[in-house]
Design a protein around this motif. Sequence first.
Motif, PDB file in Angstrom:
ATOM      1  N   GLY A 136       1.714   6.652  -6.905  1.00 32.38           N
ATOM      2  CA  GLY A 136       0.767   7.197  -7.542  1.00 32.38           C
ATOM      3  C   GLY A 136      -0.297   6.292  -8.251  1.00 32.38           C
ATOM      4  N   TYR A 137      -0.199   4.999  -7.580  1.00 25.85           N
ATOM      5  CA  TYR A 137      -1.317   3.968  -7.945  1.00 25.85           C
ATOM      6  C   TYR A 137      -2.266   3.980  -7.008  1.00 25.85           C
ATOM      7  CZ  TYR A 137       2.639   3.014 -11.208  1.00 25.85           C
ATOM      8  OH  TYR A 137       3.553   3.039 -12.478  1.00 25.85           O
ATOM      9  N   GLU A 138      -3.530   4.766  -7.267  1.00 24.25           N
ATOM     10  CA  GLU A 138      -4.491   4.740  -6.472  1.00 24.25           C
ATOM     11  C   GLU A 138      -5.297   3.566  -6.007  1.00 24.25           C
ATOM     12  OE1 GLU A 138      -4.619   6.933  -4.346  1.00 24.25           O
ATOM     13  OE2 GLU A 138      -2.936   8.324  -4.972  1.00 24.25           O
ATOM     14  N   ASP A 139      -5.501   2.824  -7.203  1.00 24.77           N
ATOM     15  CA  ASP A 139      -6.349   1.709  -7.247  1.00 24.77           C
ATOM     16  C   ASP A 139      -5.933   0.633  -6.378  1.00 24.77           C
ATOM     17  OD1 ASP A 139      -8.360   2.764  -8.573  1.00 24.77           O
ATOM     18  OD2 ASP A 139      -8.199   1.861 -10.523  1.00 24.77           O
ATOM     19  N   HIS A 169      -5.478  -1.071   1.168  1.00 21.81           N
ATOM     20  CA  HIS A 169      -6.035  -0.502   2.341  1.00 21.81           C
ATOM     21  C   HIS A 169      -7.316  -1.259   2.908  1.00 21.81           C
ATOM     22  CE1 HIS A 169      -6.882   2.396   5.480  1.00 21.81           C
ATOM     23  NE2 HIS A 169      -7.932   2.784   4.916  1.00 21.81           N
ATOM     24  N   ALA A 175       0.977   3.912  -3.087  1.00 17.93           N
ATOM     25  CA  ALA A 175       0.706   5.357  -2.682  1.00 17.93           C
ATOM     26  C   ALA A 175       1.871   6.268  -3.287  1.00 17.93           C
ATOM     27  CB  ALA A 175       0.384   5.622  -1.246  1.00 17.93           C
ATOM     28  N   THR A 176       3.067   6.004  -2.840  1.00 21.36           N
ATOM     29  CA  THR A 176       4.316   6.707  -3.284  1.00 21.36           C
ATOM     30  C   THR A 176       4.302   6.994  -4.759  1.00 21.36           C
ATOM     31  OG1 THR A 176       5.135   5.943  -1.248  1.00 21.36           O
ATOM     32  CG2 THR A 176       6.631   7.057  -2.816  1.00 21.36           C
ATOM     33  N   LYS A 192       0.682  -1.026  -0.041  1.00 19.44           N
ATOM     34  CA  LYS A 192       0.061   0.129   0.036  1.00 19.44           C
ATOM     35  C   LYS A 192       0.790   1.228  -0.048  1.00 19.44           C
ATOM     36  CE  LYS A 192      -1.698   2.001   3.784  1.00 19.44           C
ATOM     37  NZ  LYS A 192      -2.434   2.236   4.935  1.00 19.44           N
ATOM     38  N   ALA A 243      -3.420   0.993  -4.091  1.00 21.47           N
ATOM     39  CA  ALA A 243      -3.550   1.535  -2.514  1.00 21.47           C
ATOM     40  C   ALA A 243      -4.758   1.353  -2.012  1.00 21.47           C
ATOM     41  CB  ALA A 243      -2.959   3.131  -2.740  1.00 21.47           C
ATOM     42  N   ASN A 244      -5.901   1.742  -2.644  1.00 24.18           N
ATOM     43  CA  ASN A 244      -7.291   1.579  -2.125  1.00 24.18           C
ATOM     44  C   ASN A 244      -7.421   0.313  -1.720  1.00 24.18           C
ATOM     45  OD1 ASN A 244      -7.516   4.409  -2.287  1.00 24.18           O
ATOM     46  ND2 ASN A 244      -8.541   4.285  -4.104  1.00 24.18           N
ATOM     47  N   GLN A 278      -4.782   1.143 -13.565  1.00 23.34           N
ATOM     48  CA  GLN A 278      -6.195   1.299 -13.099  1.00 23.34           C
ATOM     49  C   GLN A 278      -6.990   0.209 -13.460  1.00 23.34           C
ATOM     50  OE1 GLN A 278      -7.548   5.134 -14.606  1.00 23.34           O
ATOM     51  NE2 GLN A 278      -6.289   6.308 -13.281  1.00 23.34           N
ATOM     52  N   ASP A 324      -1.535   2.116 -16.759  1.00 20.34           N
ATOM     53  CA  ASP A 324      -1.429   3.108 -15.598  1.00 20.34           C
ATOM     54  C   ASP A 324      -1.990   2.343 -14.302  1.00 20.34           C
ATOM     55  OD1 ASP A 324      -3.973   2.651 -16.175  1.00 20.34           O
ATOM     56  OD2 ASP A 324      -4.539   4.652 -16.645  1.00 20.34           O
TER      57      ASP A 324
END
Length: 659
Positions: free
Chosen positions: A56-59, A65, A53-54, A49, A61-62, A110, A108
Amino acid sequence: METNQYLDLFLDESREHLQAVNDYLLDLEKNPNELAYVNEIFRSAHTLKGMAATMGYEDIANLTHKMENVLDRIRNEELSVTSHLLDVLLNAVEALESMVALISTGGDGQQDVSHLISMLNEIENGNNDGVANSSVDREDVSASLQLNEFERAVIEESKEQGFQPLHITVYLEEDCLLKAARTFMVFEVLEKLGEVIKSEPPVEKLEEENFEDRFTLVFLTKENQEDIQKKIMKVSEIKKVEVSILENKKEDPQPKEETPKLEKKQKAPVQSKMNMQSSKTIRVNIERLDQLMNLFEELVIDRGRLEEISKELQVKELSETVEKMTRISSDLQNIILTMRMMPIEQVFNRFPRMIRSLAKELDKQVNFEIIGAETELDRTVIDEIGDPLVHLLRNSLDHGIESPDVREKMDKDRVGNVTLKAYQSGNHVFIEIEDDGAGINVEKVLKKAIENEVVSTSEAESLSDEEVFQLIFSSGFSTAEVVSDVSGRGVGLDVVKTKIESLGGTVFVESERGKGSRFIIQLPLTLSIISVLLVEIGKEKYAIPLSSIIETAIITERDMFHAHNQRVIDFRGKVVPLVFLNDLFEVPNREQADEFYSIVIVKKGEKMAALVVDEFIGQQEVVLKSLGNYLTNVFAISGATILGDGQVALIIDCNALIK
């Protein structure tokens, strides 16, 4: 922050953490009370995670989490480990692997993971059995139609996408003659309107007409009930159709069987899979190793040239220096080849989850064991061997292992056993896939082979069991009665054999009816360096791989015979055809000083051929090089090598010469 420079590191670290999570989840399924496993999974998910997050891969990380939240509740003994929980977590790992793979190809990362996040939220909020908040009512469905956790999860997910789950009961006329045909027509109508996820009786029994005058379905659709009812009624010999929405009714509270609490006292801490790796290692891109190998091959050519010059000049100091250089370069060659070797574990690691998922899909119970995962293979072989093993493992589960009820009737354990084993022997690595299932039905295979015109009836009578087993590798061959997602289309084992032979390997089959089967794959230890016998044909040099050679011999004209318009020899009671390589490769004949011929006996499985050459040069280890992109389909030539004196020798593909 510029993150591109850290991308390779992120991808490597992510794969390692995901593999660790996957392994520990499977371990946790076997030992649900082992909190140490949960701690290791949490640690890997937390690290992943942070990295995502560092970068920039939000999906990613979420999703990690949400996994963390669930794992934290398990650590604090607020949630117990259930089959549904493990299913969701493993599906999340699969989604994460997919996103990491997408990033590695320039994407990316996503992906729509909202359904997984929703399921993790439900678990976190107390719905750990996959039933609460579900619109499926067990009372509403006939008592015999029980939905498992996966099917309930599918229904929940489909509802979020606008589908509604329906309970359909179809009644046939009492005098209906072709019940299986009517059920097929009903399924055909429904498949145009949505998806059937469950039937009672199961599809196999419907096809065998092993049911009375009605069958029940769970159906997902966006159409209204009346339209569906009308369309099914258009099928002839249908007496009545009942369609209703599956709704959740409040059940009378019943005393739940108490789930054993996670033991507060932890056992000895589990050694972290991430920490097992030595800290004294660095990651090296495989392309750099390829470049190193290419440079070394140039060095070998120059070394051979220096040896020739040394012999001509006869200078003591030069000879000693060249001899020392030869020893050092031999050691360097071994080091480079060792650097390219990788444990086969990285291929084997992905199979436990696949076996677990497939066993659930086939409604079978399977104990899967891996032996010898530390066995090393060349990286080029590692990259190619995964798909053949997937086909063979799926074949073992689908065709080999019987259903629990069938195994029980045969006095077998309800849980079947599948073993994946790797070991090294000489210059080869062997991979075995063994199951204790039904074995291969020789009569059934022969019947199907005759139907498909793979062999004639007369040929079938003379085949041994071993030869019959090889028939299952024929193109388009399948003994499956029903085409399913797992098998039955005749695609699989022929691909396995083709791929393994392209790697310079062979595949054998051993089987005993009712006891099980074993598939044995033999592979060269490395594709980069092979042992060959150098021979001369005319003024040209060729190399024959030692792995294909039985022996060499000298024969005369008197030893040759004619059979079926071909020259043959009698080799220890077997008729072996002669292949004159100078004719095959159109090399000008050398003047024959006497009547003696040099031959090399080669084999491919049970078949043999005798290659006629002009002269034996000797045995040598050579580096195998491809002929390049423009010479991909040269008959009977698998590659080339550069000899120590700078000459190029073509490597003969013995498999292509034996028919």
